[in-house]
Design an enzyme around this catalytic site. Sequence first.
Site, PDB file in Angstrom:
ATOM      1  N   CYS A   1     -33.260 -23.341 -48.589  1.00 28.68           N
ATOM      2  CA  CYS A   1     -32.253 -23.713 -47.466  1.00 28.68           C
ATOM      3  C   CYS A   1     -33.047 -24.090 -46.177  1.00 28.68           C
ATOM      4  CB  CYS A   1     -31.433 -22.357 -46.910  1.00 28.68           C
ATOM      5  SG  CYS A   1     -30.472 -21.504 -48.392  1.00 28.68           S
TER       6      CYS A   1
ATOM      7  N   HIS B   1     -28.840 -23.099 -39.932  1.00 30.65           N
ATOM      8  CA  HIS B   1     -28.538 -22.959 -41.376  1.00 30.65           C
ATOM      9  C   HIS B   1     -27.244 -22.372 -41.669  1.00 30.65           C
ATOM     10  CE1 HIS B   1     -28.179 -22.470 -45.762  1.00 30.65           C
ATOM     11  NE2 HIS B   1     -28.823 -21.089 -45.552  1.00 30.65           N
TER      12      HIS B   1
ATOM     13  N   ASN C   1     -22.237 -22.172 -48.011  1.00 27.74           N
ATOM     14  CA  ASN C   1     -23.544 -22.143 -47.724  1.00 27.74           C
ATOM     15  C   ASN C   1     -24.007 -23.217 -48.766  1.00 27.74           C
ATOM     16  OD1 ASN C   1     -26.484 -21.936 -48.178  1.00 27.74           O
ATOM     17  ND2 ASN C   1     -26.618 -19.700 -48.029  1.00 27.74           N
TER      18      ASN C   1
HETATM   19  C1  LIG Z   1     -23.927 -11.062 -48.817  1.00 26.05           C
HETATM   20  C2  LIG Z   1     -23.217 -10.524 -47.666  1.00 26.05           C
HETATM   21  C3  LIG Z   1     -22.028 -11.504 -47.238  1.00 26.05           C
HETATM   22  C4  LIG Z   1     -22.649  -9.197 -47.941  1.00 26.05           C
HETATM   23  O1  LIG Z   1     -22.172  -8.811 -46.446  1.00 26.05           O
HETATM   24  P1  LIG Z   1     -22.614  -7.194 -46.159  1.00 26.05           P
HETATM   25  O2  LIG Z   1     -21.958  -7.078 -44.961  1.00 26.05           O
HETATM   26  O3  LIG Z   1     -24.240  -7.421 -46.276  1.00 26.05           O
HETATM   27  O4  LIG Z   1     -21.987  -6.441 -47.358  1.00 26.05           O
HETATM   28  P2  LIG Z   1     -22.719  -4.957 -48.063  1.00 26.05           P
HETATM   29  O5  LIG Z   1     -23.523  -5.127 -49.361  1.00 26.05           O
HETATM   30  O6  LIG Z   1     -23.494  -4.358 -47.053  1.00 26.05           O
HETATM   31  O7  LIG Z   1     -21.642  -4.348 -48.270  1.00 26.05           O
HETATM   32  C5  LIG Z   1     -20.589  -3.824 -47.252  1.00 26.05           C
HETATM   33  C6  LIG Z   1     -19.333  -3.103 -47.800  1.00 26.05           C
HETATM   34  O8  LIG Z   1     -18.622  -4.269 -48.677  1.00 26.05           O
HETATM   35  C7  LIG Z   1     -18.287  -3.822 -49.950  1.00 26.05           C
HETATM   36  N1  LIG Z   1     -18.473  -5.357 -50.477  1.00 26.05           N
HETATM   37  C8  LIG Z   1     -19.717  -6.021 -50.841  1.00 26.05           C
HETATM   38  N2  LIG Z   1     -19.313  -7.197 -51.537  1.00 26.05           N
HETATM   39  C9  LIG Z   1     -18.080  -7.404 -51.278  1.00 26.05           C
HETATM   40  C10 LIG Z   1     -17.001  -8.603 -51.548  1.00 26.05           C
HETATM   41  N3  LIG Z   1     -17.662  -9.445 -52.050  1.00 26.05           N
HETATM   42  N4  LIG Z   1     -15.996  -8.004 -51.463  1.00 26.05           N
HETATM   43  C11 LIG Z   1     -15.315  -7.189 -51.035  1.00 26.05           C
HETATM   44  N5  LIG Z   1     -16.003  -6.111 -50.738  1.00 26.05           N
HETATM   45  C12 LIG Z   1     -17.340  -6.112 -50.771  1.00 26.05           C
HETATM   46  C13 LIG Z   1     -19.591  -3.060 -50.506  1.00 26.05           C
HETATM   47  O9  LIG Z   1     -19.115  -2.442 -51.514  1.00 26.05           O
HETATM   48  C14 LIG Z   1     -19.653  -2.229 -49.149  1.00 26.05           C
HETATM   49  O10 LIG Z   1     -18.593  -1.588 -49.229  1.00 26.05           O
HETATM   50  P3  LIG Z   1     -18.656   0.181 -48.659  1.00 26.05           P
HETATM   51  O11 LIG Z   1     -19.150  -0.068 -46.981  1.00 26.05           O
HETATM   52  O12 LIG Z   1     -17.321   0.890 -48.941  1.00 26.05           O
HETATM   53  O13 LIG Z   1     -19.786   0.705 -49.458  1.00 26.05           O
HETATM   54  C15 LIG Z   1     -24.299 -10.459 -46.541  1.00 26.05           C
HETATM   55  O14 LIG Z   1     -25.407  -9.464 -46.821  1.00 26.05           O
HETATM   56  C16 LIG Z   1     -25.069 -11.993 -46.161  1.00 26.05           C
HETATM   57  O15 LIG Z   1     -24.580 -12.725 -45.827  1.00 26.05           O
HETATM   58  N6  LIG Z   1     -26.370 -12.002 -46.572  1.00 26.05           N
HETATM   59  C17 LIG Z   1     -27.225 -12.957 -46.366  1.00 26.05           C
HETATM   60  C18 LIG Z   1     -26.914 -14.220 -46.929  1.00 26.05           C
HETATM   61  C19 LIG Z   1     -27.878 -15.373 -46.316  1.00 26.05           C
HETATM   62  O16 LIG Z   1     -28.072 -15.362 -45.392  1.00 26.05           O
HETATM   63  N7  LIG Z   1     -28.316 -16.147 -47.137  1.00 26.05           N
HETATM   64  C20 LIG Z   1     -29.168 -17.087 -46.523  1.00 26.05           C
HETATM   65  C21 LIG Z   1     -30.249 -17.391 -47.478  1.00 26.05           C
HETATM   66  S1  LIG Z   1     -29.828 -18.644 -48.447  1.00 26.05           S
END
Ligand SMILES: CC(C)(COP(=O)(O)OP(=O)(O)OC[C@H]1O[C@@H](n2cnc3c(N)ncnc32)[C@H](O)[C@@H]1OP(=O)(O)O)[C@@H](O)C(=O)NCCC(=O)NCCS
Length: 343
Positions: free
Chosen positions: A124, A268, A299
């Site tokens: 990215c 990004h 993304n």
């Molecule tokens: C992937 C991403 C959106 C996930 O969001 P998050 O807030 O970190 O999610 P978490 O893994 O902490 O999970 C939070 C809750 O949502 C739930 N959850 C996870 N993925 C889910 C989905 N796709 N749909 C619904 N619920 C989901 C989890 O089970 C968790 O539930 P709980 O609180 O009951 O345990 C986030 O981590 C993210 O954007 N990461 C960075 C991505 C990035 O920057 N990439 C750039 C480099 S290329």
Amino acid sequence: MSSASIITPSGARYSRIMGVGGYRPERVIFNDELVEAIDSSDQWIRERTGIISRRWAAKDESVVDMAEAASRDAIVASGLEATQIDAVILATVTHPYQTPAAAPIVATRLGVQDAVAFDISAACAGYCHGIALASDMVRGGSATHVLVIGVEKLSDFTDLHDRSTAFIFGDGAGAAVVGPSDTPAIGPTVWGSDGSQWETIAQRESWTDLRDEWAAADESGGEHGWPPILMKGQAVFRWAVWGMAPVAQKALDAAGIRAEDLDAFIPHQANMRIIDSMIKQLALPPDIPVARDIAETANTSAASIPLATERMLREGQAPHGGLALQIGFGAGLVYAAQVVVLP
Ligand SMILES: CC(C)(COP(=O)(O)OP(=O)(O)OC[C@H]1O[C@@H](n2cnc3c(N)ncnc32)[C@H](O)[C@@H]1OP(=O)(O)O)[C@@H](O)C(=O)NCCC(=O)NCCS
């Protein structure tokens, strides 16, 4: 010992982005089409990421096809003929050939003869790496007009049953032409990497591991696998939120520009919450336009910044000739940021 001395080229004093172009595949995929396989909802995806929809390339539409389309736009926008391009840098992590690189094929399709043409893998941050290289090439005298392309077909490398990535990625291409300038228009790049975190965003298996799996599957009559890109969402999120605002600030400082001097902030497009957190940490005044292309593009890795730039200019959100801070970050982990004058 020889007394002959080597002649070295001298380049332009400064460099600038002369024009940008973008290509968005036709097919729009809304969140609702993806949620069933990952037990999610449109509301969750919108709230946690800001993504409403993304584009997917057609099955027979390749990274090379998309790169060519975006490049044609960028060359027209820069007021050049393709024949004036003498180097092509293509950033991607989804060109599905180990070799050859996509860049020479794109160059030939564009009618660019004998161009220097190579791919870079900086995920990215690939586009910002490309701009840094292009700027140094123009100033160092190894090229005059460099075409920088960021392109991805991430839909080919996404596991639609993976809850942390199925909804995140999109396809597309963005391109820019970098050439000589009378005034400074590409600031110093602040860039680096942290390979200790390489596993936080990575292709699931190496091609050689997969070859062994396929051989075993052939023997047992089992199914052939395919390696998607996996991501440890929370770890990447934390790194981006806490690590990238200081990098962006360093790029501002290196260019001698204050946040309030900016005409656009083009980070990004990884997650709307990461963008909002960076705005806060940089104390960016609320009237400065910020790229939020993620809502409709998701993304697109190396393509995300040039696509967002092209959109802001086309829709009049950012002024031609304005000052923009751009920052890319992703798999590696790697990052690169610079202040640029918009074409
Ligand atoms: C992937 C991403 C959106 C996930 O969001 P998050 O807030 O970190 O999610 P978490 O893994 O902490 O999970 C939070 C809750 O949502 C739930 N959850 C996870 N993925 C889910 C989905 N796709 N749909 C619904 N619920 C989901 C989890 O089970 C968790 O539930 P709980 O609180 O009951 O345990 C986030 O981590 C993210 O954007 N990461 C960075 C991505 C990035 O920057 N990439 C750039 C480099 S290329």
